[in-house]
Design an enzyme around this catalytic site. Structure first.
Site, PDB file in Angstrom:
ATOM      1  N   ASP A 240      35.886  29.878  38.572  1.00  0.00           N
ATOM      2  CA  ASP A 240      35.352  30.870  39.515  1.00  0.00           C
ATOM      3  C   ASP A 240      36.033  32.219  39.356  1.00  0.00           C
ATOM      4  O   ASP A 240      35.508  33.243  39.795  1.00  0.00           O
ATOM      5  CB  ASP A 240      35.518  30.370  40.946  1.00  0.00           C
ATOM      6  CG  ASP A 240      34.592  29.196  41.172  1.00  0.00           C
ATOM      7  OD1 ASP A 240      34.969  28.075  40.784  1.00  0.00           O
ATOM      8  OD2 ASP A 240      33.475  29.406  41.663  1.00  0.00           O
ATOM      9  N   LYS A 251      37.282  24.749  41.074  1.00  0.00           N
ATOM     10  CA  LYS A 251      37.128  23.768  42.167  1.00  0.00           C
ATOM     11  C   LYS A 251      38.391  22.940  42.356  1.00  0.00           C
ATOM     12  O   LYS A 251      39.004  22.500  41.377  1.00  0.00           O
ATOM     13  CB  LYS A 251      35.933  22.869  41.834  1.00  0.00           C
ATOM     14  CG  LYS A 251      35.599  21.799  42.834  1.00  0.00           C
ATOM     15  CD  LYS A 251      35.365  22.306  44.236  1.00  0.00           C
ATOM     16  CE  LYS A 251      34.300  23.370  44.315  1.00  0.00           C
ATOM     17  NZ  LYS A 251      34.256  24.062  45.625  1.00  0.00           N
TER      18      LYS A 251
END
Ligand code: MRU
Length: 356
Positions: A240, A251
């Site tokens: 991300d 994650k």
């Protein structure tokens, strides 16, 4: 990629309405949802009807197109941009896409602005598809190398969903796998379930099933023993936000997989388009880590024996739960970054050599 044999992208525009696949309903129900206003786009990102770093960036870009359709005024555009950026904190692609749109749109004449916004949002999507395809071709070489040595099925572990459902098409971590599969290399994926929202089980396994890629769902804690038993040849995950020093935010649970891979001498790769690189933050402690509602932990949803979707509570009612959504894997545990421009070391030098 395909669902029930039909080609889809994760987001597209039809008659000034943004269409998305509602990922909160997968894998049991396939629903295409309309986003008609910028509020709809913000809500889709917050509730994770769309999720995955590149896809939330693209949704925010289309959210600004919807904002212009609603109210062609620069102050509304600016406010919409701020609201979109704050809809989820961790994936940098969200801010990257909004900043790119605003750079194109600020001060533009109101009669031209919609066309320019539409073209730029479309370009963000087309570029992401091209980048993900290149990530696939670059990562394919690594899988091929392992296959040529092993001469047997390549077992790849992945965490969460960095698949085509998290991008516009191909995916990041999954793109090398799809390319290997299409080339006839035997691959098998260990899909981490990815509690609490189960993106690995509900989305990664689902999309691999639809494309005919062999996969097995495992509980999040199973990767370690599989690595000790020699049943994992490599790991590929998405991200991300990757810092310029090569630290990788992804994650929650990714870090523990990287530690286990390091201990067992198993290559651990991270796949990303350059839109996921944060060139500004220097210390991973400054990355905003999303904390989501603890209901996501204490409740599970699934099909009951009649085939109806039911949500049930699984924790003691009095217990507290904490739901941090991301963690950071330090660069030293990352074997390499697979990008659209090639594979590089997870380091400042590695990234700068590729992206001068
Ligand atoms: O909370 P999510 O489902 O948006 O998290 C997604 C991930 O962590 C992905 O691995 C990451 O966004 C990369 S997507 C290509």
């Amino acid at each position: 990629m395909k669902i029930e044999g039909k080609e889809y992208r994760t987001i597209w525009l039809e008659n000034n309405i943004v269409k998305i696949i509602d990922q909160t309903k997968l894998p049991h129900t396939f629903i295409i949802k309309d986003l008609k206003t910028v509020k709809d786009a913000i809500n889709a990102i917050k509730t994770m009807e769309v999720r995955g770093a590149p896809l939330i960036g693209a949704t925010a870009a289309y959210g600004l197109v919807l904002a212009i359709i609603e109210n062609n005024d620069q102050s509304f555009l600016k406010k919409s941009a701020e609201d979109l950026i704050s809809s989820r904190p961790t994936a940098i692609n969200l801010k990257w896409a909004v900043d790119r749109m605003i750079k194109k749109l600020s001060g533009v004449n109101s009669d031209k602005i919609l066309e320019i916004a539409f073209n730029e949002a479309k370009e963000i999507c087309e570029e992401d598809i091209k980048f993900c395809e290149n990530i696939g071709l670059n990562g394919l070489k690594i899988i091929e190398e392992i296959y040529h040595k092993k001469k047997d099925t390549v077992n790849i572990l992945t965490h969460c969903n960095a698949g085509w459902l998290a991008t516009i098409n191909w995916g990041t971590a999954t793109s090398p796998i799809y390319h290997a599969h299409k080339k006839g290399i035997p691959v098998h994926v260990w899909a981490d379930e990815t509690r609490p929202r189960n993106q690995g089980a509900n989305l990664t396994s689902y999309e691999f099933n639809e494309e005919g890629v062999k996969n097995t769902i495992i509980a999040d804690n199973t990767g370690g023993i599989l690595m000790q038993r020699g049943e994992v040849d490599m790991c590929i995950v998405g991200t991300d936000r990757t810092l310029s020093n090569g630290d990788v935010c992804n994650k929650v649970g990714t870090y523990l997989k990287a530690l286990a891979a390091y201990d067992n001498d198993i290559p651990f790769y991270v796949a990303l388009p350059s839109s996921t690189i944060d060139w500004n933050i220097k210390d991973h402690k400054d990355i905003p880590i999303e904390e989501r509602n603890s209901d996501e932990l204490s409740h599970v949803e699934g099909l009951d024996e009649k085939g109806d979707i039911k949500k049930i509570q699984i924790y003691p009612k009095k217990s507290k739960a904490m739901n941090l959504a991301f963690d950071v894997t330090p660069a030293k545990y990352v074997t390499g970054l697979i990008t659209e421009k090639g594979v590089c070391e997870a380091s400042e030098k590695g990234l700068k050599d590729l992206f001068k």
